[in-house]
Design a protein around this motif. Structure first.
Motif, PDB file in Angstrom:
ATOM      1  N   MET A  17       5.192  -3.360  11.892  1.00  0.00           N
ATOM      2  CA  MET A  17       6.239  -2.926  10.968  1.00  0.00           C
ATOM      3  C   MET A  17       6.332  -3.796   9.719  1.00  0.00           C
ATOM      4  O   MET A  17       6.411  -3.292   8.592  1.00  0.00           O
ATOM      5  CB  MET A  17       7.591  -2.958  11.687  1.00  0.00           C
ATOM      6  N   ILE A  18       6.375  -5.102   9.919  1.00  0.00           N
ATOM      7  CA  ILE A  18       6.735  -6.031   8.842  1.00  0.00           C
ATOM      8  C   ILE A  18       5.786  -5.997   7.651  1.00  0.00           C
ATOM      9  O   ILE A  18       6.244  -5.861   6.502  1.00  0.00           O
ATOM     10  CB  ILE A  18       6.837  -7.472   9.404  1.00  0.00           C
ATOM     11  N   PRO A  19       4.460  -6.123   7.839  1.00  0.00           N
ATOM     12  CA  PRO A  19       3.579  -6.268   6.665  1.00  0.00           C
ATOM     13  C   PRO A  19       3.634  -5.084   5.705  1.00  0.00           C
ATOM     14  O   PRO A  19       3.728  -5.273   4.485  1.00  0.00           O
ATOM     15  CB  PRO A  19       2.183  -6.412   7.293  1.00  0.00           C
ATOM     16  N   VAL A  69      -3.003  -5.125  11.016  1.00  0.00           N
ATOM     17  CA  VAL A  69      -2.023  -4.460  10.167  1.00  0.00           C
ATOM     18  C   VAL A  69      -1.759  -5.291   8.909  1.00  0.00           C
ATOM     19  O   VAL A  69      -1.568  -4.746   7.815  1.00  0.00           O
ATOM     20  CB  VAL A  69      -0.713  -4.201  10.928  1.00  0.00           C
ATOM     21  N   VAL A  70      -1.747  -6.617   9.056  1.00  0.00           N
ATOM     22  CA  VAL A  70      -1.594  -7.472   7.882  1.00  0.00           C
ATOM     23  C   VAL A  70      -2.763  -7.247   6.921  1.00  0.00           C
ATOM     24  O   VAL A  70      -2.569  -7.158   5.697  1.00  0.00           O
ATOM     25  CB  VAL A  70      -1.513  -8.962   8.288  1.00  0.00           C
ATOM     26  N   GLU A  71      -3.965  -7.142   7.461  1.00  0.00           N
ATOM     27  CA  GLU A  71      -5.138  -6.860   6.629  1.00  0.00           C
ATOM     28  C   GLU A  71      -4.981  -5.537   5.895  1.00  0.00           C
ATOM     29  O   GLU A  71      -5.322  -5.417   4.713  1.00  0.00           O
ATOM     30  CB  GLU A  71      -6.394  -6.834   7.500  1.00  0.00           C
ATOM     31  N   PHE A  72      -4.480  -4.532   6.584  1.00  0.00           N
ATOM     32  CA  PHE A  72      -4.234  -3.236   5.964  1.00  0.00           C
ATOM     33  C   PHE A  72      -3.253  -3.374   4.801  1.00  0.00           C
ATOM     34  O   PHE A  72      -3.447  -2.810   3.716  1.00  0.00           O
ATOM     35  CB  PHE A  72      -3.693  -2.257   7.004  1.00  0.00           C
ATOM     36  N   ALA A  73      -2.187  -4.147   5.008  1.00  0.00           N
ATOM     37  CA  ALA A  73      -1.165  -4.316   3.975  1.00  0.00           C
ATOM     38  C   ALA A  73      -1.699  -5.060   2.757  1.00  0.00           C
ATOM     39  O   ALA A  73      -1.155  -4.918   1.654  1.00  0.00           O
ATOM     40  CB  ALA A  73       0.047  -5.048   4.548  1.00  0.00           C
ATOM     41  N   CYS A  74      -2.757  -5.836   2.933  1.00  0.00           N
ATOM     42  CA  CYS A  74      -3.354  -6.542   1.796  1.00  0.00           C
ATOM     43  C   CYS A  74      -3.928  -5.568   0.763  1.00  0.00           C
ATOM     44  O   CYS A  74      -4.118  -5.933  -0.399  1.00  0.00           O
ATOM     45  CB  CYS A  74      -4.452  -7.492   2.273  1.00  0.00           C
ATOM     46  N   GLY A  75      -4.209  -4.347   1.178  1.00  0.00           N
ATOM     47  CA  GLY A  75      -4.743  -3.347   0.256  1.00  0.00           C
ATOM     48  C   GLY A  75      -3.682  -2.461  -0.359  1.00  0.00           C
ATOM     49  O   GLY A  75      -3.991  -1.383  -0.873  1.00  0.00           O
ATOM     50  N   ILE A  76      -2.440  -2.906  -0.352  1.00  0.00           N
ATOM     51  CA  ILE A  76      -1.324  -2.057  -0.790  1.00  0.00           C
ATOM     52  C   ILE A  76      -1.401  -1.646  -2.259  1.00  0.00           C
ATOM     53  O   ILE A  76      -0.923  -0.552  -2.611  1.00  0.00           O
ATOM     54  CB  ILE A  76       0.027  -2.755  -0.476  1.00  0.00           C
ATOM     55  N   PRO A  77      -1.975  -2.438  -3.181  1.00  0.00           N
ATOM     56  CA  PRO A  77      -2.029  -1.960  -4.574  1.00  0.00           C
ATOM     57  C   PRO A  77      -2.743  -0.619  -4.702  1.00  0.00           C
ATOM     58  O   PRO A  77      -2.350   0.224  -5.500  1.00  0.00           O
ATOM     59  CB  PRO A  77      -2.786  -3.084  -5.297  1.00  0.00           C
ATOM     60  N   HIS A  78      -3.786  -0.419  -3.930  1.00  0.00           N
ATOM     61  CA  HIS A  78      -4.505   0.856  -3.973  1.00  0.00           C
ATOM     62  C   HIS A  78      -3.702   1.962  -3.288  1.00  0.00           C
ATOM     63  O   HIS A  78      -3.649   3.105  -3.770  1.00  0.00           O
ATOM     64  CB  HIS A  78      -5.871   0.715  -3.292  1.00  0.00           C
ATOM     65  N   LEU A  79      -3.052   1.629  -2.180  1.00  0.00           N
ATOM     66  CA  LEU A  79      -2.336   2.646  -1.410  1.00  0.00           C
ATOM     67  C   LEU A  79      -1.094   3.160  -2.125  1.00  0.00           C
ATOM     68  O   LEU A  79      -0.603   4.253  -1.826  1.00  0.00           O
ATOM     69  CB  LEU A  79      -1.940   2.062  -0.050  1.00  0.00           C
ATOM     70  N   ARG A 138      -0.726 -10.579  -2.513  1.00  0.00           N
ATOM     71  CA  ARG A 138      -1.165 -11.971  -2.418  1.00  0.00           C
ATOM     72  C   ARG A 138      -0.359 -12.726  -1.358  1.00  0.00           C
ATOM     73  O   ARG A 138      -0.896 -13.597  -0.661  1.00  0.00           O
ATOM     74  CB  ARG A 138      -1.036 -12.653  -3.771  1.00  0.00           C
ATOM     75  N   VAL A 139       0.921 -12.390  -1.225  1.00  0.00           N
ATOM     76  CA  VAL A 139       1.727 -12.981  -0.152  1.00  0.00           C
ATOM     77  C   VAL A 139       1.163 -12.578   1.202  1.00  0.00           C
ATOM     78  O   VAL A 139       1.074 -13.399   2.126  1.00  0.00           O
ATOM     79  CB  VAL A 139       3.205 -12.551  -0.288  1.00  0.00           C
ATOM     80  N   MET A 140       0.747 -11.319   1.332  1.00  0.00           N
ATOM     81  CA  MET A 140       0.168 -10.854   2.595  1.00  0.00           C
ATOM     82  C   MET A 140      -1.154 -11.561   2.899  1.00  0.00           C
ATOM     83  O   MET A 140      -1.443 -11.893   4.057  1.00  0.00           O
ATOM     84  CB  MET A 140      -0.044  -9.338   2.546  1.00  0.00           C
ATOM     85  N   PHE A 141      -1.962 -11.790   1.873  1.00  0.00           N
ATOM     86  CA  PHE A 141      -3.218 -12.520   2.079  1.00  0.00           C
ATOM     87  C   PHE A 141      -2.944 -13.927   2.606  1.00  0.00           C
ATOM     88  O   PHE A 141      -3.602 -14.405   3.537  1.00  0.00           O
ATOM     89  CB  PHE A 141      -4.017 -12.599   0.765  1.00  0.00           C
ATOM     90  N   ARG A 142      -1.956 -14.606   2.000  1.00  0.00           N
ATOM     91  CA  ARG A 142      -1.625 -15.963   2.448  1.00  0.00           C
ATOM     92  C   ARG A 142      -1.015 -15.926   3.857  1.00  0.00           C
ATOM     93  O   ARG A 142      -1.283 -16.816   4.672  1.00  0.00           O
ATOM     94  CB  ARG A 142      -0.667 -16.628   1.454  1.00  0.00           C
ATOM     95  N   PHE A 143      -0.219 -14.927   4.125  1.00  0.00           N
ATOM     96  CA  PHE A 143       0.375 -14.772   5.456  1.00  0.00           C
ATOM     97  C   PHE A 143      -0.711 -14.583   6.508  1.00  0.00           C
ATOM     98  O   PHE A 143      -0.664 -15.196   7.590  1.00  0.00           O
ATOM     99  CB  PHE A 143       1.325 -13.580   5.438  1.00  0.00           C
ATOM    100  N   LYS A 144      -1.698 -13.769   6.208  1.00  0.00           N
ATOM    101  CA  LYS A 144      -2.822 -13.558   7.131  1.00  0.00           C
ATOM    102  C   LYS A 144      -3.549 -14.871   7.419  1.00  0.00           C
ATOM    103  O   LYS A 144      -3.854 -15.198   8.577  1.00  0.00           O
ATOM    104  CB  LYS A 144      -3.797 -12.546   6.537  1.00  0.00           C
ATOM    105  N   ALA A 145      -3.810 -15.640   6.382  1.00  0.00           N
ATOM    106  CA  ALA A 145      -4.507 -16.921   6.569  1.00  0.00           C
ATOM    107  C   ALA A 145      -3.683 -17.874   7.426  1.00  0.00           C
ATOM    108  O   ALA A 145      -4.221 -18.574   8.303  1.00  0.00           O
ATOM    109  CB  ALA A 145      -4.814 -17.552   5.214  1.00  0.00           C
TER     110      ALA A 145
END
Length: 302
Positions: A160-162, A109-119, A68-75
């Motif tokens: 790297m960061i996300p 890459v931020v979008e990719f990190a938003c799917g981290i629960p599945h990964l 959720r932090v990544m989603f807000r960061f992307k926005a």
């Protein structure tokens, strides 16, 4: 207006006490823009300790909440895209449209990190042997460090960061001294997105800081992008100190321009692809006839 670029430690701007600095220039007009502080080795070590302590609670945060932090960061990156692109152009020199393109690649890459629960689910296999089950768990490694180049002051850090943060690690960014301001804006947006203080930190500096981070016992992993000789040095030193190291060096953009190509379009593409190199180096990567070369030189002069 003169600027002073400092560190970002534990959720706030912190000025270095090293009394060392480097000049920042606007490549478009050669004017002095300000200074970036060059931190000491001790300040780098202090940042590692901050990141180590912050990582304890962050790794215990459920992956869904980290996402959720990544989603807000992307926005927030999208909302502030023009301001961030202007900052890139001011210190790096690439045109605004190219800076926006760089940000777009980083956003992927931020979008990719938003799917981290599945990964991060891992795997589980029953009966791989008699009365034996097998399973894997994805766990954070700890404090991660990113050492990034001048040519992509936003895109490369966002490589790297996300993912590092979404996986539950803390992160210390050591950006290039030539265009460091974008790193502070990334830090402020991450804080605004809800990232806890201390999980992401920025340490400005030169070789002194890099060496301190590579030698710090509490740094678990290092990622670098830059020239081949420096990549080799960072890989050797970091791995010798027991760290996971990925060091990317020596990237090139080879091109072949055919005689029947749209020369204006090809020339624009060449300049866009070679923003990381001196203009004189562009021609090292072209296979061309003399007539094509002359026409392209005329386009470059326009």
């Amino acid at each position: 207006m003169s600027v002073l670029v400092s560190n970002f430690i534990n959720g706030e701007i912190v000025e270095s006490s090293s009394n060392r600095s480097a000049d920042l220039f606007n490549p478009a007009n050669g004017e002095l823009r300000g200074q970036v502080q060059l931190s000491s080795a001790q300040e780098a070590i202090d940042a590692v300790e901050v990141a180590k302590q912050a990582q304890i609670d962050w790794q215990a945060t459920p992956p869904l909440q980290r996402a959720r932090v990544m989603f807000r960061f992307k926005a927030l990156l999208e909302e502030n895209a023009d301001e961030l692109a202007t900052l890139i152009s001011t210190e790096h020199g690439k045109v605004h449209s190219d800076a926006l393109g760089e940000l777009t690649r980083g956003l992927e890459v931020v979008e990719f990190a938003c799917g981290i629960p599945h990964l991060l689910k891992g795997e589980h296999s029953l009966n791989v042997g008699r009365e034996i089950d097998s399973y894997s768990m994805m766990q954070p490694v700890g404090v991660c460090v990113g050492i990034t180049p001048f040519n992509f002051p936003v895109m490369v850090p966002l490589w790297m960061i996300p993912v590092a943060l979404a996986c539950g690690n803390s992160f210390i960014l050591k950006p290039s001294e030539k265009d460091p301001s974008a790193s502070l804006m990334l830090a402020k947006l991450l804080k605004e997105a809800g990232l806890p203080d201390g999980v992401f930190n920025v340490v400005q500096g030169d070789k002194e800081v890099v060496d301190a981070l590579l030698e710090a016992p509490d740094v678990a992993a290092v990622s670098f992008v830059g020239s081949t000789p420096i990549a080799e040095a960072i890989y050797s030193k970091g791995s010798a100190h027991g760290k996971r190291v990925q060091a990317l060096g020596g990237a090139k953009n080879h091109l072949v321009v055919m005689p029947d190509a749209d020369l204006e379009g090809a020339t624009n593409a060449i300049m866009a692809r070679h923003m990381a190199l001196p203009v004189s180096a562009v021609w090292q990567f072209l296979l061309r006839s003399q007539s094509v070369m002359r026409q392209q030189i005329s386009w470059l002069r326009r």
